[in-house]
Structures are given as C-alpha cells and as structure tokens.
Design a protein around this motif. Structure first.
Motif, PDB file in Angstrom:
ATOM      1  N   PRO A  86    -129.465   8.736  31.758  1.00 15.06           N
ATOM      2  CA  PRO A  86    -129.559   9.640  32.795  1.00 15.06           C
ATOM      3  C   PRO A  86    -129.836  10.987  32.486  1.00 15.06           C
ATOM      4  CG  PRO A  86    -127.873   7.931  32.959  1.00 15.06           C
ATOM      5  CD  PRO A  86    -128.427   7.637  31.757  1.00 15.06           C
ATOM      6  N   GLU A  87    -129.219  11.688  31.486  1.00 15.39           N
ATOM      7  CA  GLU A  87    -129.307  12.812  31.243  1.00 15.39           C
ATOM      8  C   GLU A  87    -130.773  13.210  30.587  1.00 15.39           C
ATOM      9  OE1 GLU A  87    -127.827  10.684  27.500  1.00 15.39           O
ATOM     10  OE2 GLU A  87    -127.525  10.803  29.579  1.00 15.39           O
ATOM     11  N   ILE A  92    -136.453  15.458  32.302  1.00 19.92           N
ATOM     12  CA  ILE A  92    -137.942  15.163  32.721  1.00 19.92           C
ATOM     13  C   ILE A  92    -138.095  15.819  34.133  1.00 19.92           C
ATOM     14  CG2 ILE A  92    -139.537  13.478  32.872  1.00 19.92           C
ATOM     15  CD1 ILE A  92    -137.917  11.985  30.571  1.00 19.92           C
ATOM     16  N   ARG A  93    -137.000  15.335  35.095  1.00 17.87           N
ATOM     17  CA  ARG A  93    -137.296  15.619  36.461  1.00 17.87           C
ATOM     18  C   ARG A  93    -137.433  17.467  36.598  1.00 17.87           C
ATOM     19  NH1 ARG A  93    -132.869  14.174  40.959  1.00 17.87           N
ATOM     20  NH2 ARG A  93    -133.870  15.586  42.842  1.00 17.87           N
ATOM     21  N   LYS A  94    -136.560  17.869  35.881  1.00 21.73           N
ATOM     22  CA  LYS A  94    -136.586  19.400  35.875  1.00 21.73           C
ATOM     23  C   LYS A  94    -137.955  19.956  35.460  1.00 21.73           C
ATOM     24  CE  LYS A  94    -133.985  23.498  34.303  1.00 21.73           C
ATOM     25  NZ  LYS A  94    -132.594  23.828  33.514  1.00 21.73           N
ATOM     26  N   VAL A  95    -138.681  19.306  34.336  1.00 22.84           N
ATOM     27  CA  VAL A  95    -139.848  19.804  33.884  1.00 22.84           C
ATOM     28  C   VAL A  95    -140.893  19.609  35.010  1.00 22.84           C
ATOM     29  CG1 VAL A  95    -141.792  19.321  32.389  1.00 22.84           C
ATOM     30  CG2 VAL A  95    -139.453  19.288  31.446  1.00 22.84           C
ATOM     31  N   TYR A  96    -140.852  18.564  35.663  1.00 19.71           N
ATOM     32  CA  TYR A  96    -141.934  18.124  36.722  1.00 19.71           C
ATOM     33  C   TYR A  96    -141.757  19.200  37.869  1.00 19.71           C
ATOM     34  CZ  TYR A  96    -144.079  14.036  34.947  1.00 19.71           C
ATOM     35  OH  TYR A  96    -144.698  13.268  34.152  1.00 19.71           O
ATOM     36  N   ALA A  97    -140.428  19.600  38.047  1.00 21.88           N
ATOM     37  CA  ALA A  97    -139.994  20.341  39.230  1.00 21.88           C
ATOM     38  C   ALA A  97    -140.363  21.884  38.969  1.00 21.88           C
ATOM     39  CB  ALA A  97    -138.797  20.592  39.805  1.00 21.88           C
ATOM     40  N   GLU A  98    -140.218  22.082  37.793  1.00 16.58           N
ATOM     41  CA  GLU A  98    -140.361  23.571  37.346  1.00 16.58           C
ATOM     42  C   GLU A  98    -142.152  23.972  37.642  1.00 16.58           C
ATOM     43  OE1 GLU A  98    -138.868  23.981  33.266  1.00 16.58           O
ATOM     44  OE2 GLU A  98    -136.877  24.324  33.916  1.00 16.58           O
ATOM     45  N   PHE A  99    -142.773  23.015  37.478  1.00 20.47           N
ATOM     46  CA  PHE A  99    -144.428  23.225  37.448  1.00 20.47           C
ATOM     47  C   PHE A  99    -144.758  22.666  38.916  1.00 20.47           C
ATOM     48  CE2 PHE A  99    -143.492  23.303  33.129  1.00 20.47           C
ATOM     49  CZ  PHE A  99    -144.201  24.274  32.352  1.00 20.47           C
ATOM     50  N   ASP A 100    -144.012  22.436  39.798  1.00 23.47           N
ATOM     51  CA  ASP A 100    -144.296  22.130  41.120  1.00 23.47           C
ATOM     52  C   ASP A 100    -145.213  20.815  41.246  1.00 23.47           C
ATOM     53  OD1 ASP A 100    -142.613  24.279  42.444  1.00 23.47           O
ATOM     54  OD2 ASP A 100    -144.287  25.882  42.030  1.00 23.47           O
ATOM     55  N   LEU A 101    -145.125  20.094  40.326  1.00 26.60           N
ATOM     56  CA  LEU A 101    -145.889  18.914  40.144  1.00 26.60           C
ATOM     57  C   LEU A 101    -145.251  17.637  41.068  1.00 26.60           C
ATOM     58  CD1 LEU A 101    -148.378  17.456  38.853  1.00 26.60           C
ATOM     59  CD2 LEU A 101    -147.002  16.945  36.972  1.00 26.60           C
ATOM     60  N   GLY A 182    -158.908  18.250  35.045  1.00 29.20           N
ATOM     61  CA  GLY A 182    -159.298  19.171  34.282  1.00 29.20           C
ATOM     62  C   GLY A 182    -158.670  19.419  33.004  1.00 29.20           C
ATOM     63  N   PRO A 183    -158.493  20.625  32.501  1.00 34.59           N
ATOM     64  CA  PRO A 183    -157.726  20.791  31.316  1.00 34.59           C
ATOM     65  C   PRO A 183    -156.253  20.377  31.334  1.00 34.59           C
ATOM     66  CG  PRO A 183    -158.933  23.070  32.124  1.00 34.59           C
ATOM     67  CD  PRO A 183    -158.863  21.884  33.209  1.00 34.59           C
ATOM     68  N   ASP A 184    -155.899  20.214  30.059  1.00 26.57           N
ATOM     69  CA  ASP A 184    -154.369  19.812  29.990  1.00 26.57           C
ATOM     70  C   ASP A 184    -153.630  20.651  30.932  1.00 26.57           C
ATOM     71  OD1 ASP A 184    -155.021  18.186  28.104  1.00 26.57           O
ATOM     72  OD2 ASP A 184    -153.993  19.068  26.203  1.00 26.57           O
ATOM     73  N   HIS A 185    -152.741  19.934  31.692  1.00 30.23           N
ATOM     74  CA  HIS A 185    -151.739  20.592  32.557  1.00 30.23           C
ATOM     75  C   HIS A 185    -150.884  21.416  31.840  1.00 30.23           C
ATOM     76  CE1 HIS A 185    -149.253  20.998  35.960  1.00 30.23           C
ATOM     77  NE2 HIS A 185    -150.073  20.955  36.757  1.00 30.23           N
ATOM     78  N   PRO A 186    -149.963  22.425  32.402  1.00 33.91           N
ATOM     79  CA  PRO A 186    -148.989  22.974  31.659  1.00 33.91           C
ATOM     80  C   PRO A 186    -147.720  22.052  31.588  1.00 33.91           C
ATOM     81  CG  PRO A 186    -149.232  24.268  33.717  1.00 33.91           C
ATOM     82  CD  PRO A 186    -150.559  23.174  33.412  1.00 33.91           C
ATOM     83  N   ALA A 187    -147.483  21.330  32.681  1.00 36.94           N
ATOM     84  CA  ALA A 187    -146.366  20.349  32.856  1.00 36.94           C
ATOM     85  C   ALA A 187    -146.503  19.419  31.698  1.00 36.94           C
ATOM     86  CB  ALA A 187    -146.444  19.707  34.054  1.00 36.94           C
TER      87      ALA A 187
END
Length: 303
Positions: A86-87, A92-101, A182-187
């Motif tokens: 869970p942690e 991981i969920r936070k990473v996707y959210a930080e990049f608005d993905l 496209g190019p590698d996504h920052p996320a």
C-alpha cells in the motif's frame, strides 16, 4: 524435446483488425491437437482475452497484464499475482498526480479486477472504458464527476456511479496513463527513480499515436511469466513471439526469440529470427510448421 510456444497478442498474433484470423485459429488448433504447448503473454486482462481467444483450444495459463499475473481461462482464476505494498502504491499514485497524468489503477480483490481512475478521462481513455465497461471480469469505479451524463455506448454512467479512490489502495497490480506519442514523458522519468517498481513506456500496438506509461511491481514482467510457465510445463525449449518493447524481457529468457515483420526496429534487432507480419498468419504458421518438424511421427500437411 518439449517446446513451449508463447506469443504476444497485439501486433503479433492479432492482425490489423485486432483479431485472430480464421486461418491462424485453424493452424493453432491443429498444433494443439498434436500436443503442442501454446500460451500467450500480453498486457491485456481477461476482460478482452476471453473473447479474442475463445476459438483457440488453449489449456495452459495465460501470462496476463505484462506478467503481473497468470490467468487460467477454464477456472477464471488468477495465480502468481504481483502486487504493490500500500505505501508503494501511494508513492506511485503521487508521481502520476504531480505530473497531472490521468491514471488507471488496477487492483485485484476476490478474484475480480477493480479499476479506479485518477484525474479527468481523456477521449482515448473514454474509448478504452467503453470497450470494457460491461465485462464480467472487471469493475470500473470512476471518480470523474463529468461522467454523470456521459454515455458509454450501451451503458450510461449514472450520477451515483462516480466514487472516490480509497485512501489506502490494497492489492494494486498496475498503474497506467495514456498520452499522445512523443518523447519520454517526465512522469516516466520520475517513475524510473522509484525503487521496487517496473516502469514501462511504449506505443500502443493498435493506436501508435497513443503511448502507455505503466508501473508494475518489480517482479512483474513477461520474462518472469514465461519462467513460471516453463517450470509448470517442464519444457526443454521456449520459443517466443513479439513486436513491441514490452516483449524484450521475454526475448531475453527464451531459447528462440521471433519478431514479426511489423515489429519495432529495436525488437527486430534483438530477435533471433524475423518472420512475416501479423497480417500474414506468420506466428501460427511458424508454430504449426515447427510442431510438425519436431513431431515423432511427421504428418502430411498442406499450406
């Protein structure tokens, strides 16, 4: 010699119409009737696998969700499931959210796939949901309020359907987002820095304009899936077929790696052999010919 044949689906066994042709079905079933051991390794879940493979008499477990689990079609059960603590899921969920993905989150509970979505659904994601909404193999828990009046083909999302994502996500198997190619996504670059996960970034075989940004548990890969199948079957030789970047891990594990002619250049460069395209029934033809060649009692056949 006992040979195990494992093929990718999209862009490999499936043709441009995203189907297994009648000719391929006939050849595969002939090989199976002769005792060939055949399975599939795919990023798909049972929701679409059940229909795509319904006419092929496969009996071995299927390496599903890029190796995060094995699925037995006859009993509709999952085994060798890889999940995030869970942690780690929260990280991981936070990473996707930080990049608005926008992100689909797949979890497995009581032998049913439960899927949540973080962020607003894009048009490709709405099409993705529409194709799978009525499946008995998965349940969507969509939290985008805009879905209250959105009609998904035969099913309409009612105003009380959208739900919040649980604060603590248990039994998460997969996170993925869909972005224009496209190019590698920052996320993706950020995901590569997260310990204990297996991130992937590759174009969708059926929609090259869309790129998948995925995160699996570290041990989830097609390579690990075929290792398990090899142990279960006692195979002496493993032959694999693929076309995309997420097939490369199983290329490294196989005794023979085979790329279809329409495969990405990077995949063909790693393959031991290149055969015809996915629109030429090349995978099924190879399996049948190889089975006949290695049969103790060679049979006459026509092609």
């Amino acid at each position: 010699m006992k040979t195990l044949y494992i093929t990718d689906l999209d862009g490999t066994l499936l043709n441009s119409d995203v189907a297994v042709s009648d000719a391929s079905i006939e050849m595969l079933n002939r090989a199976l009737d002769m005792g060939a051991m055949i399975s599939v390794a795919t990023d798909r879940t049972p929701a679409t696998l059940c229909n795509l493979l319904k006419n092929i008499r496969l009996t071995l477990p299927i390496v599903a969700m890029t190796g995060a689990t094995l699925w037995d079609r006859e009993s509709n059960t999952y085994s060798h499931v890889c999940t995030f603590p869970p942690e780690k899921a929260a990280e991981i969920r936070k990473v996707y959210a930080e990049f608005d993905l926008p992100t689909f989150i797949y979890t497995l509970r009581d032998n049913m796939m439960h899927i949540y979505h973080q962020g607003p659904l894009s048009d490709p994601e709405r099409a993705f949901v529409a194709e799978r909404l009525n499946s008995p193999y998965k349940t969507f828990h969509l939290c985008d309020p805009a879905l209250a009046s959105f009609n998904f083909g035969k099913s309409e999302i009612t105003s009380d359907t959208p739900v919040a994502i649980p604060e603590h996500i248990d039994n998460a198997i997969l996170f993925f987002g869909m972005q224009p190619t496209g190019p590698d996504h920052p996320a993706f670059e950020a995901l590569k820095k997260v310990e204990g996960i297996n991130p992937m970034f590759y174009p969708d075989a059926n929609s090259p304009e869309v790129t998948m940004i995925e995160a699996f548990p570290r041990h989830a890969s097609k390579r690990n899936g075929i290792r398990i199948l090899k142990q279960l079957t006692g195979a002496d030789r493993v032959v694999v077929f693929g076309d995309n970047l997420n097939d490369l891990p199983m290329f490294e594990e196989a005794d023979m790696s085979v790329a279809v002619a329409n495969a990405l250049t990077e995949v063909k460069e790693k393959a031991d052999l290149i055969i015809g395209s996915h629109d030429e029934d090349a995978v099924a033809a190879f399996i049948l010919e190889d089975t006949l060649r290695n049969s103790p009692t060679p049979l006459m056949t026509e092609f």
